[in-house]
Design a protein around this motif. Structure first.
Motif, PDB file in Angstrom:
ATOM      1  N   LEU A 205       0.837  -1.199   0.000  1.00  0.00           N
ATOM      2  CA  LEU A 205       0.000   0.000   0.000  1.00  0.00           C
ATOM      3  C   LEU A 205       0.868   1.244   0.000  1.00  0.00           C
ATOM      4  CD1 LEU A 205      -1.850  -2.260   1.503  1.00  0.00           C
ATOM      5  CD2 LEU A 205      -3.156  -0.281   2.299  1.00  0.00           C
ATOM      6  N   SER A 206       0.338   2.326  -0.552  1.00  0.00           N
ATOM      7  CA  SER A 206       1.009   3.621  -0.455  1.00  0.00           C
ATOM      8  C   SER A 206      -0.037   4.727  -0.504  1.00  0.00           C
ATOM      9  CB  SER A 206       2.026   3.807  -1.592  1.00  0.00           C
ATOM     10  OG  SER A 206       1.392   3.740  -2.854  1.00  0.00           O
ATOM     11  N   LEU A 207       0.358   5.860   0.022  1.00  0.00           N
ATOM     12  CA  LEU A 207      -0.516   7.037   0.055  1.00  0.00           C
ATOM     13  C   LEU A 207       0.298   8.226  -0.426  1.00  0.00           C
ATOM     14  CD1 LEU A 207      -2.901   8.033   2.972  1.00  0.00           C
ATOM     15  CD2 LEU A 207      -1.523   9.751   1.806  1.00  0.00           C
ATOM     16  N   ASN A 208      -0.267   8.994  -1.342  1.00  0.00           N
ATOM     17  CA  ASN A 208       0.448  10.161  -1.846  1.00  0.00           C
ATOM     18  C   ASN A 208      -0.476  11.370  -1.866  1.00  0.00           C
ATOM     19  OD1 ASN A 208       2.605  11.620  -2.777  1.00  0.00           O
ATOM     20  ND2 ASN A 208       2.896  10.436  -4.655  1.00  0.00           N
ATOM     21  N   VAL A 209       0.130  12.540  -1.755  1.00  0.00           N
ATOM     22  CA  VAL A 209      -0.607  13.809  -1.744  1.00  0.00           C
ATOM     23  C   VAL A 209      -0.138  14.645  -2.920  1.00  0.00           C
ATOM     24  CG1 VAL A 209      -1.079  15.929  -0.447  1.00  0.00           C
ATOM     25  CG2 VAL A 209      -0.898  13.736   0.762  1.00  0.00           C
ATOM     26  N   PHE A 210      -1.086  15.290  -3.604  1.00  0.00           N
ATOM     27  CA  PHE A 210      -0.786  16.129  -4.768  1.00  0.00           C
ATOM     28  C   PHE A 210      -1.383  17.517  -4.529  1.00  0.00           C
ATOM     29  CE2 PHE A 210      -1.418  11.727  -5.973  1.00  0.00           C
ATOM     30  CZ  PHE A 210      -0.302  11.434  -6.742  1.00  0.00           C
ATOM     31  N   GLN A 211      -0.522  18.541  -4.555  1.00  0.00           N
ATOM     32  CA  GLN A 211      -1.064  19.886  -4.374  1.00  0.00           C
ATOM     33  C   GLN A 211      -0.393  20.944  -5.249  1.00  0.00           C
ATOM     34  OE1 GLN A 211      -0.811  21.048  -0.260  1.00  0.00           O
ATOM     35  NE2 GLN A 211       1.417  20.960  -0.174  1.00  0.00           N
ATOM     36  N   ASP A 212       0.476  20.536  -6.174  1.00  0.00           N
ATOM     37  CA  ASP A 212       0.994  21.514  -7.128  1.00  0.00           C
ATOM     38  C   ASP A 212      -0.095  21.819  -8.152  1.00  0.00           C
ATOM     39  OD1 ASP A 212       1.717  19.806  -9.809  1.00  0.00           O
ATOM     40  OD2 ASP A 212       1.940  18.624  -7.982  1.00  0.00           O
ATOM     41  N   GLN A 213       0.010  22.956  -8.822  1.00  0.00           N
ATOM     42  CA  GLN A 213      -1.052  23.431  -9.699  1.00  0.00           C
ATOM     43  C   GLN A 213      -1.346  22.464 -10.843  1.00  0.00           C
ATOM     44  OE1 GLN A 213      -3.130  25.959  -9.202  1.00  0.00           O
ATOM     45  NE2 GLN A 213      -2.092  26.252  -7.242  1.00  0.00           N
ATOM     46  N   GLU A 214      -0.311  21.869 -11.402  1.00  0.00           N
ATOM     47  CA  GLU A 214      -0.533  20.970 -12.533  1.00  0.00           C
ATOM     48  C   GLU A 214      -1.379  19.768 -12.130  1.00  0.00           C
ATOM     49  OE1 GLU A 214       1.959  18.082 -15.616  1.00  0.00           O
ATOM     50  OE2 GLU A 214       3.040  19.469 -14.296  1.00  0.00           O
ATOM     51  N   HIS A 215      -1.006  19.117 -11.034  1.00  0.00           N
ATOM     52  CA  HIS A 215      -1.769  17.954 -10.593  1.00  0.00           C
ATOM     53  C   HIS A 215      -3.161  18.350 -10.127  1.00  0.00           C
ATOM     54  CE1 HIS A 215       1.178  14.856 -11.096  1.00  0.00           C
ATOM     55  NE2 HIS A 215       2.089  15.484 -10.366  1.00  0.00           N
ATOM     56  N   LYS A 216      -3.275  19.475  -9.458  1.00  0.00           N
ATOM     57  CA  LYS A 216      -4.599  19.910  -9.008  1.00  0.00           C
ATOM     58  C   LYS A 216      -5.533  20.122 -10.191  1.00  0.00           C
ATOM     59  CE  LYS A 216      -4.847  23.248  -6.072  1.00  0.00           C
ATOM     60  NZ  LYS A 216      -4.532  24.493  -5.365  1.00  0.00           N
ATOM     61  N   LYS A 217      -5.024  20.707 -11.262  1.00  0.00           N
ATOM     62  CA  LYS A 217      -5.857  20.937 -12.437  1.00  0.00           C
ATOM     63  C   LYS A 217      -6.271  19.622 -13.079  1.00  0.00           C
ATOM     64  CE  LYS A 217      -5.978  23.416 -16.849  1.00  0.00           C
ATOM     65  NZ  LYS A 217      -5.224  24.321 -17.757  1.00  0.00           N
ATOM     66  N   ARG A 218      -5.323  18.695 -13.244  1.00  0.00           N
ATOM     67  CA  ARG A 218      -5.631  17.419 -13.885  1.00  0.00           C
ATOM     68  C   ARG A 218      -6.588  16.597 -13.041  1.00  0.00           C
ATOM     69  NH1 ARG A 218       0.381  15.512 -14.730  1.00  0.00           N
ATOM     70  NH2 ARG A 218      -0.535  13.489 -15.247  1.00  0.00           N
ATOM     71  N   LEU A 219      -6.336  16.531 -11.753  1.00  0.00           N
ATOM     72  CA  LEU A 219      -7.199  15.727 -10.899  1.00  0.00           C
ATOM     73  C   LEU A 219      -8.569  16.371 -10.719  1.00  0.00           C
ATOM     74  CD1 LEU A 219      -4.548  14.585  -8.267  1.00  0.00           C
ATOM     75  CD2 LEU A 219      -5.662  13.184 -10.012  1.00  0.00           C
ATOM     76  N   GLY A 220      -8.603  17.687 -10.677  1.00  0.00           N
ATOM     77  CA  GLY A 220      -9.891  18.371 -10.625  1.00  0.00           C
ATOM     78  C   GLY A 220     -10.724  18.101 -11.866  1.00  0.00           C
ATOM     79  N   THR A 221     -10.065  18.053 -13.018  1.00  0.00           N
ATOM     80  CA  THR A 221     -10.762  17.726 -14.266  1.00  0.00           C
ATOM     81  C   THR A 221     -11.320  16.314 -14.216  1.00  0.00           C
ATOM     82  OG1 THR A 221      -9.392  19.251 -15.543  1.00  0.00           O
ATOM     83  CG2 THR A 221     -10.513  17.497 -16.764  1.00  0.00           C
ATOM     84  N   TYR A 222     -10.533  15.369 -13.714  1.00  0.00           N
ATOM     85  CA  TYR A 222     -11.025  13.995 -13.575  1.00  0.00           C
ATOM     86  C   TYR A 222     -12.249  13.950 -12.654  1.00  0.00           C
ATOM     87  CZ  TYR A 222      -7.387  11.345 -16.033  1.00  0.00           C
ATOM     88  OH  TYR A 222      -6.574  10.794 -16.992  1.00  0.00           O
ATOM     89  N   ALA A 223     -12.198  14.691 -11.553  1.00  0.00           N
ATOM     90  CA  ALA A 223     -13.323  14.688 -10.610  1.00  0.00           C
ATOM     91  C   ALA A 223     -14.593  15.196 -11.265  1.00  0.00           C
ATOM     92  CB  ALA A 223     -12.979  15.525  -9.381  1.00  0.00           C
ATOM     93  N   VAL A 224     -14.479  16.308 -12.001  1.00  0.00           N
ATOM     94  CA  VAL A 224     -15.658  16.888 -12.648  1.00  0.00           C
ATOM     95  C   VAL A 224     -16.167  15.986 -13.767  1.00  0.00           C
ATOM     96  CG1 VAL A 224     -16.491  18.820 -14.043  1.00  0.00           C
ATOM     97  CG2 VAL A 224     -15.075  19.251 -12.024  1.00  0.00           C
ATOM     98  N   GLU A 225     -15.260  15.484 -14.602  1.00  0.00           N
ATOM     99  CA  GLU A 225     -15.685  14.623 -15.707  1.00  0.00           C
ATOM    100  C   GLU A 225     -16.308  13.322 -15.187  1.00  0.00           C
ATOM    101  OE1 GLU A 225     -12.398  14.093 -18.340  1.00  0.00           O
ATOM    102  OE2 GLU A 225     -12.569  16.101 -19.196  1.00  0.00           O
ATOM    103  N   GLY A 226     -15.811  12.830 -14.067  1.00  0.00           N
ATOM    104  CA  GLY A 226     -16.427  11.650 -13.466  1.00  0.00           C
ATOM    105  C   GLY A 226     -17.846  11.928 -13.016  1.00  0.00           C
ATOM    106  N   ALA A 227     -18.060  13.102 -12.423  1.00  0.00           N
ATOM    107  CA  ALA A 227     -19.407  13.478 -11.991  1.00  0.00           C
ATOM    108  C   ALA A 227     -20.342  13.649 -13.187  1.00  0.00           C
ATOM    109  CB  ALA A 227     -19.354  14.762 -11.171  1.00  0.00           C
ATOM    110  N   VAL A 228     -19.855  14.295 -14.232  1.00  0.00           N
ATOM    111  CA  VAL A 228     -20.670  14.504 -15.438  1.00  0.00           C
ATOM    112  C   VAL A 228     -21.052  13.158 -16.053  1.00  0.00           C
ATOM    113  CG1 VAL A 228     -20.631  15.383 -17.809  1.00  0.00           C
ATOM    114  CG2 VAL A 228     -19.751  16.799 -15.939  1.00  0.00           C
ATOM    115  N   THR A 229     -20.099  12.242 -16.109  1.00  0.00           N
ATOM    116  CA  THR A 229     -20.358  10.916 -16.689  1.00  0.00           C
ATOM    117  C   THR A 229     -21.397  10.162 -15.878  1.00  0.00           C
ATOM    118  OG1 THR A 229     -18.129  10.786 -17.624  1.00  0.00           O
ATOM    119  CG2 THR A 229     -19.313   8.716 -17.318  1.00  0.00           C
ATOM    120  N   GLU A 230     -21.215  10.120 -14.565  1.00  0.00           N
ATOM    121  CA  GLU A 230     -22.163   9.379 -13.734  1.00  0.00           C
ATOM    122  C   GLU A 230     -23.557   9.997 -13.791  1.00  0.00           C
ATOM    123  OE1 GLU A 230     -21.153   7.495  -9.925  1.00  0.00           O
ATOM    124  OE2 GLU A 230     -22.628   8.868  -9.049  1.00  0.00           O
ATOM    125  N   ALA A 231     -23.626  11.321 -13.799  1.00  0.00           N
ATOM    126  CA  ALA A 231     -24.925  11.995 -13.802  1.00  0.00           C
ATOM    127  C   ALA A 231     -25.743  11.683 -15.046  1.00  0.00           C
ATOM    128  CB  ALA A 231     -24.727  13.511 -13.670  1.00  0.00           C
TER     129      ALA A 231
END
Length: 401
Positions: A205-231
């Motif tokens: 197991l491993s746990l990682n944290v991402f808070q630089d702008q590039e990762h935040k933008k990419r992961l935020g996009t995944y979160a929104v697109e996942g919500a749009v897809t499920e909805a």
């Protein structure tokens, strides 16, 4: 002069009539909401709830009930060993699977792990060492999953008396695990990130944290697109709608699923909305629910300083359970540090429409055949989360003493 007085009196009477109608209508909404009903579904959140039981296994299970779990299904069964008062077995309740959104029951097994970790933390506080053995009778027959879940336990838990310890995480068991509010625009410190990464010493197991702008933008996009897809998936909307509890009467009857507390609503506003949805169910239409879900996800992403992920090297049932145990440690440790978490987990769901996003986030973030078991936003919350429904612990206990 008399005419003016009569006219003024007429308008006064009209105004009073309108006020009276508004008052009656509002009172009607509050009654439809069940404002005077005792919220029995919140009783397990009481710190004294477990004290009513003599059996230590049930007392620990009462703490496990408070753990994070997929879609608040609370798909747990506790089977007390009839020949040993210090042993119980945790099973998945196969009648509570959410087959549309979680077709392989991965999230359900993660939820078994969250339960076990809460039991472990509570055990230290109450004076019990908890020896947890995963899949003591072997793993499931995946070809007959539901039937296998009924006969094969996720874990054996054996208790041994010990000196009670003041585990600093214990008090945070009674705090809601998920906070959907906006988070402060404040990055995690290096010390906080290091502390979270060191929550596991399991090489699988491993746990990682991402808070630089590039990762935040990419992961935020995944979160929104996942919500749009499920909805947009009708069958999943139907599954979720069947789990929504519109008022206090339904919440007391079912004590699992979704409610407005999960969206942060409370007080008179909650009761007014519950009353409206009870009186006019069309307000909570599929389209309205989908639009609100996508909007709330976008708002959350815009106010997220960091994301965290839990990875496993494989994706066995044991990996899934261990990831859930680690997730509970993440939740409790985050709360202790004044942080909150929320899993925008749609992108990790495993049905056909989500596959492009699921594959995409795994290519980018788990390229070495690993599995992302959990994906969460993390940060300092702007408001407290509200407690949600929990079943009575005796509803999940078999072989009652």
């Amino acid at each position: 002069m008399k005419r003016r007085t009569r006219k003024r009196n007429m308008w006064t009477s009209l105004l009073l009539g309108v006020v009276a109608l508004v008052f009656v209508a509002f009172a009607g909404l509050l009654i439809a909401s069940g404002i005077f009903a005792t919220p029995r579904y919140l009783e397990p959140w009481s710190r004294d709830y477990h004290r009513q039981f003599d059996d230590p296994r049930i007392r620990l299970a009462a703490h496990g009930l408070l753990a994070a779990n997929g879609h608040n299904m609370q798909a747990w069964k506790v089977r007390l060993a009839p020949d040993d008062p210090n042993v119980f077995y945790l099973f998945v309740d196969s009648t509570r699977l959410t087959g549309e959104v979680d077709p392989y029951a991965r999230q359900t097994l993660v939820s078994a792990g969250t339960f076990l970790e809460y039991v472990r933390v509570a055990g230290e506080k109450l004076g019990y060492m908890t020896a947890i053995t995963l899949f003591p009778d072997g793993s499931y027959d995946e070809g007959r999953l539901a039937e296998s879940m009924n006969v094969k336990p996720v874990a054996q838990v054996a208790l041994t008396g010990a000196e009670p310890e003041d585990d600093p995480l214990y008090e945070f068991l009674f705090r809601p695990d998920t906070n959907r509010s906006p988070y402060e625009d404040k990055p995690l410190t290096d010390g906080q990130i290091d502390r979270l990464r060191r929550l596991t010493d399991d090489s699988e197991l491993s746990l990682n944290v991402f808070q630089d702008q590039e990762h935040k933008k990419r992961l935020g996009t995944y979160a929104v697109e996942g919500a749009v897809t499920e909805a947009a998936v009708h069958r999943i909307s139907l599954e979720s709608a069947a789990l929504f509890r519109a008022n206090e009467y339904e919440k007391n009857k079912y004590r699992y699923g979704f409610s407005l507390e999960g969206q942060g609503l409370g007080g008179l506003m909650k009761h007014a909305m519950q009353g409206l949805m009870t009186a006019i169910p069309s307000i909570n239409s599929e389209k309205a629910t989908a639009d609100l879900f996508v909007k709330s996800t976008r708002d959350a992403v815009e106010h997220t300083p960091a994301y965290a992920m839990i990875f496993t090297k494989g994706n066995t049932r044991a990996h899934q359970v261990k990831a859930g145990m680690l997730y509970s440690r993440l939740v409790l440790t985050a709360h202790r540090m004044g942080l909150a978490v929320q899993p925008p987990s749609q992108v990790l769901e495993e049905y056909a429409e989500m596959k492009p996003l699921y594959d995409g986030i795994h290519r980018e973030y788990a390229p070495e055949s690993g599995t992302i078991q959990l994906f969460v936003r993390i940060g300092e919350p702007t408001r407290e989360a509200r407690r949600t429904m929990r079943r009575d612990v005796m509803d999940i206990v078999e072989n009652r003493p």
